[in-house]
Write a protein that holds these residues in place. Sequence first.
Motif, PDB file in Angstrom:
ATOM      1  N   ASN A 205       0.823  -1.211   0.000  1.00  0.00           N
ATOM      2  CA  ASN A 205       0.000   0.000   0.000  1.00  0.00           C
ATOM      3  C   ASN A 205       0.858   1.263   0.000  1.00  0.00           C
ATOM      4  O   ASN A 205       0.625   2.192  -0.775  1.00  0.00           O
ATOM      5  N   THR A 206       1.835   1.309   0.871  1.00  0.00           N
ATOM      6  CA  THR A 206       2.655   2.518   0.982  1.00  0.00           C
ATOM      7  C   THR A 206       3.630   2.641  -0.179  1.00  0.00           C
ATOM      8  O   THR A 206       3.811   3.733  -0.737  1.00  0.00           O
ATOM      9  N   VAL A 229      -2.696   9.854   4.033  1.00  0.00           N
ATOM     10  CA  VAL A 229      -1.670  10.607   3.309  1.00  0.00           C
ATOM     11  C   VAL A 229      -1.748  12.086   3.668  1.00  0.00           C
ATOM     12  O   VAL A 229      -0.724  12.733   3.949  1.00  0.00           O
ATOM     13  N   ALA A 230      -2.948  12.636   3.674  1.00  0.00           N
ATOM     14  CA  ALA A 230      -3.123  14.067   3.938  1.00  0.00           C
ATOM     15  C   ALA A 230      -2.618  14.445   5.328  1.00  0.00           C
ATOM     16  O   ALA A 230      -1.913  15.453   5.489  1.00  0.00           O
ATOM     17  N   GLU A 231      -2.967  13.651   6.321  1.00  0.00           N
ATOM     18  CA  GLU A 231      -2.532  13.949   7.688  1.00  0.00           C
ATOM     19  C   GLU A 231      -1.022  13.840   7.819  1.00  0.00           C
ATOM     20  O   GLU A 231      -0.380  14.686   8.466  1.00  0.00           O
ATOM     21  N   THR A 232      -0.447  12.837   7.198  1.00  0.00           N
ATOM     22  CA  THR A 232       1.006  12.653   7.277  1.00  0.00           C
ATOM     23  C   THR A 232       1.726  13.763   6.534  1.00  0.00           C
ATOM     24  O   THR A 232       2.723  14.316   7.022  1.00  0.00           O
ATOM     25  N   TRP A 233       1.231  14.132   5.351  1.00  0.00           N
ATOM     26  CA  TRP A 233       1.854  15.182   4.553  1.00  0.00           C
ATOM     27  C   TRP A 233       1.795  16.529   5.282  1.00  0.00           C
ATOM     28  O   TRP A 233       2.787  17.279   5.282  1.00  0.00           O
ATOM     29  N   ALA A 234       0.664  16.831   5.903  1.00  0.00           N
ATOM     30  CA  ALA A 234       0.522  18.089   6.631  1.00  0.00           C
ATOM     31  C   ALA A 234       1.528  18.165   7.783  1.00  0.00           C
ATOM     32  O   ALA A 234       2.150  19.220   8.019  1.00  0.00           O
ATOM     33  N   ARG A 235       1.681  17.070   8.478  1.00  0.00           N
ATOM     34  CA  ARG A 235       2.628  17.047   9.600  1.00  0.00           C
ATOM     35  C   ARG A 235       4.062  17.230   9.094  1.00  0.00           C
ATOM     36  O   ARG A 235       4.863  17.959   9.708  1.00  0.00           O
ATOM     37  N   LEU A 236       4.397  16.608   7.975  1.00  0.00           N
ATOM     38  CA  LEU A 236       5.757  16.705   7.451  1.00  0.00           C
ATOM     39  C   LEU A 236       6.071  18.096   6.913  1.00  0.00           C
ATOM     40  O   LEU A 236       7.183  18.606   7.098  1.00  0.00           O
ATOM     41  N   THR A 237       5.116  18.711   6.234  1.00  0.00           N
ATOM     42  CA  THR A 237       5.379  20.046   5.679  1.00  0.00           C
ATOM     43  C   THR A 237       5.489  21.089   6.790  1.00  0.00           C
ATOM     44  O   THR A 237       6.191  22.094   6.629  1.00  0.00           O
ATOM     45  N   ARG A 238       4.795  20.860   7.901  1.00  0.00           N
ATOM     46  CA  ARG A 238       4.982  21.765   9.057  1.00  0.00           C
ATOM     47  C   ARG A 238       6.362  21.575   9.674  1.00  0.00           C
ATOM     48  O   ARG A 238       7.014  22.546  10.077  1.00  0.00           O
ATOM     49  N   ARG A 239       6.795  20.340   9.733  1.00  0.00           N
ATOM     50  CA  ARG A 239       8.084  20.043  10.361  1.00  0.00           C
ATOM     51  C   ARG A 239       9.246  20.444   9.469  1.00  0.00           C
ATOM     52  O   ARG A 239      10.310  20.871   9.973  1.00  0.00           O
ATOM     53  N   TYR A 240       9.076  20.291   8.136  1.00  0.00           N
ATOM     54  CA  TYR A 240      10.163  20.583   7.203  1.00  0.00           C
ATOM     55  C   TYR A 240       9.695  21.604   6.161  1.00  0.00           C
ATOM     56  O   TYR A 240       9.579  21.284   4.972  1.00  0.00           O
ATOM     57  N   PRO A 241       9.427  22.832   6.554  1.00  0.00           N
ATOM     58  CA  PRO A 241       8.950  23.819   5.580  1.00  0.00           C
ATOM     59  C   PRO A 241      10.015  24.106   4.522  1.00  0.00           C
ATOM     60  O   PRO A 241      11.196  24.266   4.822  1.00  0.00           O
ATOM     61  N   VAL A 257       4.530   3.957   6.755  1.00  0.00           N
ATOM     62  CA  VAL A 257       4.925   2.620   7.176  1.00  0.00           C
ATOM     63  C   VAL A 257       5.009   2.569   8.700  1.00  0.00           C
ATOM     64  O   VAL A 257       4.467   1.653   9.348  1.00  0.00           O
ATOM     65  N   SER A 258       5.683   3.551   9.288  1.00  0.00           N
ATOM     66  CA  SER A 258       5.849   3.581  10.738  1.00  0.00           C
ATOM     67  C   SER A 258       4.501   3.648  11.453  1.00  0.00           C
ATOM     68  O   SER A 258       4.266   2.946  12.445  1.00  0.00           O
ATOM     69  N   HIS A 259       3.599   4.479  10.948  1.00  0.00           N
ATOM     70  CA  HIS A 259       2.274   4.622  11.561  1.00  0.00           C
ATOM     71  C   HIS A 259       1.532   3.289  11.562  1.00  0.00           C
ATOM     72  O   HIS A 259       0.960   2.878  12.586  1.00  0.00           O
ATOM     73  N   ALA A 292      -3.569  -7.787  13.912  1.00  0.00           N
ATOM     74  CA  ALA A 292      -4.591  -6.979  13.239  1.00  0.00           C
ATOM     75  C   ALA A 292      -4.288  -5.499  13.404  1.00  0.00           C
ATOM     76  O   ALA A 292      -3.536  -5.100  14.299  1.00  0.00           O
ATOM     77  N   PHE A 293      -4.876  -4.705  12.503  1.00  0.00           N
ATOM     78  CA  PHE A 293      -4.881  -3.249  12.652  1.00  0.00           C
ATOM     79  C   PHE A 293      -6.074  -2.842  13.508  1.00  0.00           C
ATOM     80  O   PHE A 293      -7.064  -3.589  13.626  1.00  0.00           O
TER      81      PHE A 293
END
Length: 390
Positions: A205-206, A229-241, A257-259, A292-293
Amino acid sequence: MSVYAPRERLAPYAADPSRSRGRLHPQEESPGRTAFQRDRDRIIHSTAFRRMKHKTQVFVSVDGDHYRTRLTHSLEVAQIARSIARRLGLDEDLTEALALAHDLGHTAFGHAGEEALADKMAAWGGFDHNANTIRIVTRLEHRYVAFDGLNLTWETLEGLAKHNGPVANPPWALAEYVAEHDLELDTYASLEAQVASLSDDIAYNTHDVDDGLRAGLFTIDDLMGVPLVAETWARLTRRYPGAPHDRLRAELIRSMVSHLVLDLLAETQARLDALQPQSADDIRRAGHPVAAFSEAARLQERELKHFLRARMYRHYKVEHITDLAKGVIADLFDLYLDDPMRMPPEWSSRAARAAMPDRVRTVADFIAGMTDNFALRELARLTGRKPIEI
């Protein structure tokens, strides 16, 4: 204090190699390796394992050097699975062996090749890549004088046969094998097998997101409708502008993957705490998956799969190649069945000695083992046609 369980301290519910149910053909075990380590090594040294380097994951292997193949995908699954197994106190070697072997039965051109071969074999018992994995490791690998196949342990074969859960109606190849060697298809597999299966889900998937972005089938903006994807991307762009998008893309895949790994560990541990299994057989008899997830992660995974199905697997560029690939497999099947002497001597002689339906199955076995490149070369040799350029 380390969170990793020492290798010599398996959890009580882990598959214990010292208590393996053994092999169909009895052998003295290696003094320097456990039975499951030996299984993993046999898989890695098999011909079928090497062939996966030129078998399609999503993109035909001739499309580019950086897209995942069945081999690189299987290595990624093994890495994820082994990490999870260590955290849960499972046997890492059995988990790794199952992860490395889970796709051995795939044809050339991925699911397109499987569908074409299944159509051709519909009147002859059908074709299923999971069952074909069992056929490869129990019959089609010829590396030992004393027996066909790799003579893997019961636990490895069980995990390959039912990593997705109990099998009520086994496909032809699996049914043939369990008639000789009971793998208890009505129960769940070991926790090692369940972890390997879910690690496969995490990996494809990833990593299909990564390959789809690399291929230009969709963009990051297109993915913003997928919550994970959206939640992960938002967090990354805040952390690495201001970070380059190619670096952020790599961070995106790693973070997803980590999540999913952490969610799987938490949910699986909660189920273990509730069940309190004291043996691997307690896992098998639980009546439900133990690995399981969480429900939230299952929803995220379904949404991601829905996006990939619509925007990647059904993309017109992928479907065009898929249609061509199906034609390659179907044409080769007809050509070999019409005249088995078109196959190499070791296969044509086998087909010549066989009556129906074994002759048809020999043709299917030969085709199922092909790589993308070999299938294309064979069609060009026999017909002069090159529907997909190598």
